[in-house]
Design a protein around this motif. Structure first.
Motif, PDB file in Angstrom:
ATOM      1  N   ASP A 188      -0.046 -10.762   7.551  1.00 39.23           N
ATOM      2  CA  ASP A 188       0.134 -10.276   5.969  1.00 39.23           C
ATOM      3  C   ASP A 188       1.639 -10.932   5.573  1.00 39.23           C
ATOM      4  O   ASP A 188       1.565 -11.448   4.394  1.00 39.23           O
ATOM      5  CB  ASP A 188       0.391  -8.779   6.194  1.00 39.23           C
ATOM      6  N   VAL A 189       2.651 -11.006   6.392  1.00 43.40           N
ATOM      7  CA  VAL A 189       3.811 -11.392   5.858  1.00 43.40           C
ATOM      8  C   VAL A 189       3.566 -12.962   5.585  1.00 43.40           C
ATOM      9  O   VAL A 189       4.143 -13.435   4.515  1.00 43.40           O
ATOM     10  CB  VAL A 189       4.854 -11.408   7.154  1.00 43.40           C
ATOM     11  N   CYS A 205       4.834  -6.639   1.626  1.00 38.79           N
ATOM     12  CA  CYS A 205       4.890  -7.957   2.093  1.00 38.79           C
ATOM     13  C   CYS A 205       3.453  -8.647   1.497  1.00 38.79           C
ATOM     14  O   CYS A 205       3.874  -9.912   1.178  1.00 38.79           O
ATOM     15  CB  CYS A 205       4.814  -8.263   3.606  1.00 38.79           C
ATOM     16  N   ARG A 206       2.550  -8.101   1.140  1.00 34.65           N
ATOM     17  CA  ARG A 206       1.506  -8.933   0.486  1.00 34.65           C
ATOM     18  C   ARG A 206       1.698  -9.157  -0.944  1.00 34.65           C
ATOM     19  O   ARG A 206       1.138 -10.171  -1.637  1.00 34.65           O
ATOM     20  CB  ARG A 206      -0.038  -8.345   0.869  1.00 34.65           C
ATOM     21  N   TRP A 212      10.898  -2.368   2.934  1.00 30.67           N
ATOM     22  CA  TRP A 212      10.441  -1.310   3.869  1.00 30.67           C
ATOM     23  C   TRP A 212      11.689  -0.196   4.309  1.00 30.67           C
ATOM     24  O   TRP A 212      11.225   0.982   4.428  1.00 30.67           O
ATOM     25  CB  TRP A 212      10.317  -1.993   5.421  1.00 30.67           C
ATOM     26  N   ALA A 223       7.050  -7.981  -2.965  1.00 34.69           N
ATOM     27  CA  ALA A 223       8.142  -8.955  -2.607  1.00 34.69           C
ATOM     28  C   ALA A 223       7.987 -10.229  -3.118  1.00 34.69           C
ATOM     29  O   ALA A 223       8.740 -10.814  -3.963  1.00 34.69           O
ATOM     30  CB  ALA A 223       8.469  -8.913  -1.145  1.00 34.69           C
ATOM     31  N   SER A 264      14.924  -4.686  -4.095  1.00 36.85           N
ATOM     32  CA  SER A 264      13.894  -4.601  -3.165  1.00 36.85           C
ATOM     33  C   SER A 264      14.012  -2.990  -2.502  1.00 36.85           C
ATOM     34  O   SER A 264      13.308  -2.442  -2.400  1.00 36.85           O
ATOM     35  CB  SER A 264      13.905  -5.481  -1.998  1.00 36.85           C
ATOM     36  N   ILE A 286      11.275  -8.114   1.951  1.00 36.83           N
ATOM     37  CA  ILE A 286      10.168  -7.334   2.629  1.00 36.83           C
ATOM     38  C   ILE A 286      10.981  -6.309   3.686  1.00 36.83           C
ATOM     39  O   ILE A 286      10.790  -4.947   3.479  1.00 36.83           O
ATOM     40  CB  ILE A 286       9.300  -8.189   3.392  1.00 36.83           C
ATOM     41  N   VAL A 292      11.463 -12.805   2.670  1.00 43.09           N
ATOM     42  CA  VAL A 292      11.659 -12.348   3.984  1.00 43.09           C
ATOM     43  C   VAL A 292      12.802 -10.970   3.520  1.00 43.09           C
ATOM     44  O   VAL A 292      12.519  -9.876   4.330  1.00 43.09           O
ATOM     45  CB  VAL A 292      11.838 -13.144   5.196  1.00 43.09           C
ATOM     46  N   GLY A 340       2.095 -13.473   2.110  1.00 42.26           N
ATOM     47  CA  GLY A 340       3.376 -13.099   1.262  1.00 42.26           C
ATOM     48  C   GLY A 340       4.133 -14.438   0.932  1.00 42.26           C
ATOM     49  O   GLY A 340       4.347 -14.979  -0.037  1.00 42.26           O
TER      50      GLY A 340
END
Ligand SMILES: Nc1ncnc2c1ncn2[C@@H]1O[C@H](COP(=O)(O)OP(=O)(O)OP(=O)(O)O)[C@@H](O)[C@H]1O
Ligand SMILES: [Mg+2]
Lengths: 255, 247
Positions: free
Chosen positions: B184-185, B81-82, B152, B85, B48, B148, B145, B188
């Protein structure tokens, strides 16, 4: 323990046929086994013995024909539970991720039949029956082939079965243990009258313990009867199978 | 592959029926969760970090040239996130966990352990498939999670230290906060849960239908991973369409 547990069950295979991918593996198998009988099934490799055992315990459904336990079709509800059928698999088939104790006690723990302490006691008891002590915490991968076989016999005994199917119980065992296992099969049979069906390539074991012997070839029974009768059966395949031995005629072997 | 879809749906149906038994199998669910976490957490973090980083690296300079650096956080944040991930974690889990599920159930099938279970009247779906499917469906969204957040972070690091982009952490995260809603999260996570079910079902199905000895196990593993990934990518498109429609 209920009364019937002391009796064993009778079993009947009626015209059982099975094909895999168009290839006939069982072809009209028809026989019955009496309560408390030791029935030995022999036959060349690939003749369908294991497949037949799987049908007898209800793991496979025949294309045609049926298996009856005490006159009731094996797949009718409750039959397997009521009569308690157990199978000792050819490879032992212990669950590799579980310890020996968990393997042997699996039936009891998964069906919640006893509290854990009682299960532990029963497990030790059944392991002792097959001559194993102090290996409860080992993993199957730490056991020899013969020990696995015996653990898997212990696992079958835990069910308190009325019918046990043994798939080659003495392969992979040294002659001493093989004799012990043979004696154990007989002892269980005499003591709790469990009906036993034994698949084996071991002719000494077969003739030593069998009430009746059946010989299978390419999915058909080619001989069936008491040991003496089978020995005297004139069918050429039967004679070849029963008399094959290692005493080669040196002149018949060309280098 | 597609002739199996019916069988896989059947397996889903039967596992769904077994769901009330989950509590009894909780020990096995925990074991599986532990195994999944153990096998994939570190890899997920590393993966990630670099996905976030490369996203910033690809988009940053172009945006910077046009004076749009204030959008970098938003672009990295949203794609992470969308889409990235959930999809990348699903691939990772298909490779790491799906393969081991297929191998384990495959060897149990080949070595008659499944037959042994059935001969003891123990339902392999309850005993084996259910805990695996529940565990993977819980684990994958959690992993997403993590992914994401770390993605970031990876994007931030590159945006700050790459000389062609060179924005501040504050600028990056402000843009990110402005551009991203909770929905958005959630989108995902919803997708990742669906992917988890696909991976678990395909791998268990493939394992349970292994034939032909030890070589068959290898075949099952390859098929489980390849089929999972294909199905994930196809499903991804349609789920994305569906979620856009719902927005
Ligand atoms: N699930 C299956 N699918 C397809 N073919 C099968 C299956 N199970 C068994 N067979 C085939 O059935 C035949 C008989 O197999 P089986 O395992 O019953 O032999 P066996 O008599 O037990 O031999 P052995 O003494 O070597 O154990 C083999 O040709 C095997 O390939
Ligand atoms: Mg066999």
């Amino acid at each position: 323990m209920n009364a019937t547990a002391q009796q064993g069950v009778n079993l009947r295979a009626r015209d059982v046929c099975k094909s895999y991918d168009g290839q006939r593996v069982l072809n009209g198998i028809d026989f019955h086994v009496e309560r408390g009988e030791v029935f030995v099934l022999m036959g060349p490799s690939g003749s369908g013995k294991t497949v037949l055992l799987k049908h007898l315990i209800g793991l496979e459904v025949p294309d045609r024909g049926e298996i009856l336990i005490e006159g009731q079709p094996i797949h009718s509800p409750g039959v397997v539970d009521r009569y308690r059928l157990a199978m000792v698999f050819q490879s032992g088939a212990l669950l590799n991720s579980l310890s020996v104790a968990d393997n042997v006690g699996l039936y009891l723990s998964e069906h919640r039949l006893h509290p854990p302490e009682t299960i532990a006691r029963i497990v030790t008891e059944k392991l002792a029956l097959v001559g194993l002590k102090g290996i409860e915490n080992k993993l199957p991968s730490e056991l020899s082939g013969g020990m696995k076989k015996r653990v898997s016999i212990a696992r079958a005994l835990v069910i308190e079965p009325q019918l046990i199917l043994y798939d080659e119980p003495t392969s992979e065992l040294d002659p001493l243990i093989a004799v012990t296992i043979g004696a154990e099969i007989l002892r269980l049979n005499k003591r709790i009258h469990v009906t036993s069906i034994v698949v084996t390539h071991d002719r000494e074991l077969a003739f030593g313990i069998a009430d009746r012997i059946a010989l299978m070839n390419e999915g058909e029974l080619i001989a069936l009867g008491p040991p003496d009768q089978v020995k005297a059966n004139p069918h050429p395949l039967v004679q070849r199978f029963l008399q094959a031995d290692f005493r080669f005629n040196p002149e018949s072997i060309t280098p | 592959m597609f002739q199996n879809v019916g069988e896989i749906l059947m397996l889903l149906w039967r596992t769904a029926w077994a769901l009330p038994m989950t509590w009894r199998q909780r020990r096995k669910v925990f074991d599986q969760l532990f195994e999944i976490g153990n096998a994939s957490l570190l890899m997920a973090c590393l993966l990630s970090l670099f996905i976030g980083g490369v996203l910033a690296l690809q988009t940053g300079p172009v945006l910077a040239e046009r004076g749009l650096t204030s959008f970098i956080g938003q672009i990295v944040g949203l794609s992470m996130c969308r889409e990235l991930a959930p999809a990348m974690m699903a691939m990772l889990i298909a490779g790491r966990i799906g393969s081991s599920m297929a191998a384990e159930l495959g060897s149990m099938t080949v070595y008659q352990e499944i037959d042994a279970l059935r001969s003891m009247n123990i339902n392999p779906i309850q005993y084996l498939v259910l805990p695996r499917l529940v565990a993977i469906s819980l684990a994958l969204p959690v992993l997403v999670v993590f992914s994401i957040l770390i993605g970031w972070l990876g994007g931030a690091v590159v945006s700050v230290y790459n000389y062609q982009i060179a924005i501040s952490y504050e600028g990056y995260f402000n843009s990110l906060r402005d551009g991203i809603d909770l929905i958005d999260v959630v989108n995902g996570l919803f997708k990742s849960a669906a992917f988890a079910v696909v991976i678990g079902l395909v791998s268990c199905h493939q394992g349970l239908h292994t034939i032909g000895g030890p070589r068959g196990i290898g075949r099952s593993v390859t098929k489980a991973v390849a089929n999972s990934i294909i199905l994930i990518l196809i499903l991804d498109y349609f789920l994305t369409r569906l979620l856009m429609h719902l927005d």
